[in-house]
Motif scaffolding. Structure first.
Motif, PDB file in Angstrom:
ATOM      1  N   ALA A 107      39.231   6.912  35.363  1.00 15.63           N
ATOM      2  CA  ALA A 107      40.145   7.159  34.248  1.00 15.63           C
ATOM      3  C   ALA A 107      39.515   6.765  32.917  1.00 15.63           C
ATOM      4  O   ALA A 107      39.702   7.449  31.905  1.00 15.63           O
ATOM      5  CB  ALA A 107      41.452   6.385  34.463  1.00 15.63           C
ATOM      6  N   ARG A 108      38.739   5.700  32.926  1.00 14.44           N
ATOM      7  CA  ARG A 108      38.070   5.282  31.687  1.00 14.44           C
ATOM      8  C   ARG A 108      37.006   6.300  31.271  1.00 14.44           C
ATOM      9  O   ARG A 108      36.848   6.614  30.079  1.00 14.44           O
ATOM     10  CB  ARG A 108      37.461   3.903  31.874  1.00 14.44           C
ATOM     11  N   ARG A 109      36.258   6.826  32.233  1.00 12.67           N
ATOM     12  CA  ARG A 109      35.258   7.853  31.902  1.00 12.67           C
ATOM     13  C   ARG A 109      35.925   9.126  31.382  1.00 12.67           C
ATOM     14  O   ARG A 109      35.395   9.780  30.465  1.00 12.67           O
ATOM     15  CB  ARG A 109      34.414   8.171  33.144  1.00 12.67           C
ATOM     16  N   GLU A 110      37.085   9.464  31.940  1.00  9.84           N
ATOM     17  CA  GLU A 110      37.811  10.642  31.464  1.00  9.84           C
ATOM     18  C   GLU A 110      38.282  10.435  30.026  1.00  9.84           C
ATOM     19  O   GLU A 110      38.236  11.359  29.204  1.00  9.84           O
ATOM     20  CB  GLU A 110      38.993  10.927  32.382  1.00  9.84           C
ATOM     21  N   LEU A 164      44.223  13.680  25.523  1.00 14.47           N
ATOM     22  CA  LEU A 164      43.755  12.304  25.317  1.00 14.47           C
ATOM     23  C   LEU A 164      44.901  11.314  25.510  1.00 14.47           C
ATOM     24  O   LEU A 164      44.704  10.238  26.108  1.00 14.47           O
ATOM     25  CB  LEU A 164      43.157  12.171  23.916  1.00 14.47           C
ATOM     26  N   ASP A 165      46.099  11.647  25.037  1.00 12.73           N
ATOM     27  CA  ASP A 165      47.245  10.767  25.247  1.00 12.73           C
ATOM     28  C   ASP A 165      47.569  10.625  26.736  1.00 12.73           C
ATOM     29  O   ASP A 165      47.874   9.526  27.225  1.00 12.73           O
ATOM     30  CB  ASP A 165      48.466  11.298  24.499  1.00 12.73           C
ATOM     31  N   VAL A 166      47.498  11.750  27.454  1.00 10.39           N
ATOM     32  CA  VAL A 166      47.765  11.693  28.899  1.00 10.39           C
ATOM     33  C   VAL A 166      46.712  10.850  29.612  1.00 10.39           C
ATOM     34  O   VAL A 166      47.026  10.058  30.513  1.00 10.39           O
ATOM     35  CB  VAL A 166      47.822  13.119  29.486  1.00 10.39           C
ATOM     36  N   ALA A 167      45.459  10.997  29.201  1.00 11.33           N
ATOM     37  CA  ALA A 167      44.396  10.203  29.823  1.00 11.33           C
ATOM     38  C   ALA A 167      44.562   8.715  29.511  1.00 11.33           C
ATOM     39  O   ALA A 167      44.329   7.863  30.384  1.00 11.33           O
ATOM     40  CB  ALA A 167      43.037  10.701  29.340  1.00 11.33           C
ATOM     41  N   HIS A 168      44.960   8.386  28.284  1.00 11.03           N
ATOM     42  CA  HIS A 168      45.215   6.983  27.945  1.00 11.03           C
ATOM     43  C   HIS A 168      46.363   6.423  28.786  1.00 11.03           C
ATOM     44  O   HIS A 168      46.283   5.277  29.278  1.00 11.03           O
ATOM     45  CB  HIS A 168      45.540   6.852  26.455  1.00 11.03           C
ATOM     46  N   ASP A 169      47.418   7.206  28.960  1.00 10.89           N
ATOM     47  CA  ASP A 169      48.538   6.749  29.781  1.00 10.89           C
ATOM     48  C   ASP A 169      48.114   6.569  31.234  1.00 10.89           C
ATOM     49  O   ASP A 169      48.513   5.598  31.893  1.00 10.89           O
ATOM     50  CB  ASP A 169      49.684   7.753  29.677  1.00 10.89           C
ATOM     51  N   ARG A 170      47.310   7.496  31.736  1.00 11.45           N
ATOM     52  CA  ARG A 170      46.828   7.372  33.117  1.00 11.45           C
ATOM     53  C   ARG A 170      45.949   6.136  33.287  1.00 11.45           C
ATOM     54  O   ARG A 170      46.029   5.429  34.293  1.00 11.45           O
ATOM     55  CB  ARG A 170      46.071   8.634  33.512  1.00 11.45           C
ATOM     56  N   LEU A 171      45.110   5.864  32.273  1.00 12.77           N
ATOM     57  CA  LEU A 171      44.269   4.674  32.342  1.00 12.77           C
ATOM     58  C   LEU A 171      45.101   3.405  32.299  1.00 12.77           C
ATOM     59  O   LEU A 171      44.819   2.425  33.021  1.00 12.77           O
ATOM     60  CB  LEU A 171      43.255   4.688  31.189  1.00 12.77           C
TER      61      LEU A 171
END
Length: 348
Positions: A85-88, A169-176
């Motif tokens: 998730a961090r790499r994404e 990017l917001d979705v990836a931050h939430d997933r992380l």
């Protein structure tokens, strides 16, 4: 076939109805029904209400749902989920910066083209007056207009691409964030799946695909209305625009999903009203009340004890009292009753 070995169907979120408190979600799953009719549908969020799960068959009229329930299951959490998730997030940050840089360059091009102005050549003092080349000015205006039209179209595409990149990017931050904070220490995470039992025509269960709709409620959702009134000075009319701001923490992504809004409360109990009968006709005056009324209950038994008691006891005069001449010696005087009339004699 047990519940653990039942075939698993994937599901996709189709529509959401957001209420004043809570939301009603609908998912669609497709697959082939096995011989025993038991299937498992994955993809349900952990925040759903287990008692609100409903299911129905959309296709295959011969097939029906006889049982639908939500069942909790455990999934092993991948230890590398946080790193992935961090790499994404890093990849999407770079993509967002690249799109933003292209947008800035496009804005500079638009500014340069919009700044083009016709400049007449310098004139010396002794030079005669020359006419302005109108055709050249018009050609320059057409060139600027055509060029700005293309640049603005490209700018709109870049802004749309930038908006999508920002959302991803917001979705990836939430997933992380969820992968880092919600991951249990034991390495096992809980989730829900819908266990369905289908029954119906044998030919439909033999191998044809069946489409099933699953409905469930989630509590963590709400919407707030926003009103915008546009009115120009001097006009008699305006334009009222209603917008809705939605907030939800259901654990699902509602991007690209049909959303409807309701002002009712999802958890409020609703019952059918009881309708009273209404007689339609000509009005009649109310009858006048009568003076007679039914005797009260038990009136005949009121004096039953008095009748069964018999005659009352005879009272004797007190000792030493003497009756004489209509007076009582030693007592109070009273008038004696007159003697009774003589009985009539018989005629000879």
């Amino acid at each position: 076939m047990t519940a653990g070995t039942a075939p698993t169907w994937a599901s996709a979120l189709e529509s959401v109805v957001v209420y004043a408190q809570g939301a009603l979600c609908r998912r669609v799953a497709r697959g082939t029904v096995p011989a025993d009719g038991r299937v498992r549908v994955k993809g349900l969020p952990r925040s759903l209400d287990p008692h609100s799960v409903r299911a129905r068959v959309l296709s295959a009229p011969g097939v029906r749902v006889t049982e639908a329930r939500a069942e909790a299951e455990a999934e092993v959490v991948d230890a590398d989920a946080v790193d992935e998730a961090r790499r994404e997030v890093d990849r999407l940050v770079d993509a967002y910066k690249a799109v933003e840089a292209r947008r800035e360059r496009q804005l500079k091009r638009i500014e340069e083209v919009a700044g083009l102005r016709p400049v007449p050549p310098g004139r010396k003092r002794d030079d005669p007056h020359r006419r302005t080349p109108v055709d050249a000015w018009l050609e320059l205006a057409d060139f600027v207009d055509e060029r700005l039209t293309g640049l603005h179209a490209t700018l709109r595409e870049l802004e749309e691409e930038l908006r999508r990149a920002d959302h991803e990017l917001d979705v990836a931050h939430d997933r992380l964030e969820r992968a880092g904070s919600d991951a249990p220490r034991s390495g096992v995470a809980s989730s829900y799946c819908a266990v369905l039992t289908l029954a119906g025509a044998g030919e439909a269960q033999g191998g044809s695909e069946v489409e099933v709709e699953i409905e469930y409620g989630v509590p963590g959702a709400l919407w707030v209305p926003t009103y915008r009134l546009a009115h120009r000075q001097g006009e008699d009319s305006g334009r009222l625009v209603l917008r809705a701001s939605v907030a939800q923490r259901s654990g699902e992504d509602w991007t690209g999903v049909r959303i409807a809004f309701a002002t009712a409360d999802l958890r409020r109990r609703t019952d059918l009203p009881r309708l009273r009968s209404v007689r339609i006709g000509r009005g009649q005056p109310a009858p006048a009340p009568s003076g007679w009324r039914e005797p009260p209950a038990g009136l005949t038994d009121l004096f039953s004890g008095y009748d069964t008691a018999g005659p009352g006891p005879q009272t004797e005069p007190a000792a030493g009292a003497v009756m004489a001449g209509g007076a009582m010696a030693g007592g109070l005087a009273y008038d004696a009753p007159p003697p009774p009339p003589p009985a009539p004699s018989a005629l000879p």
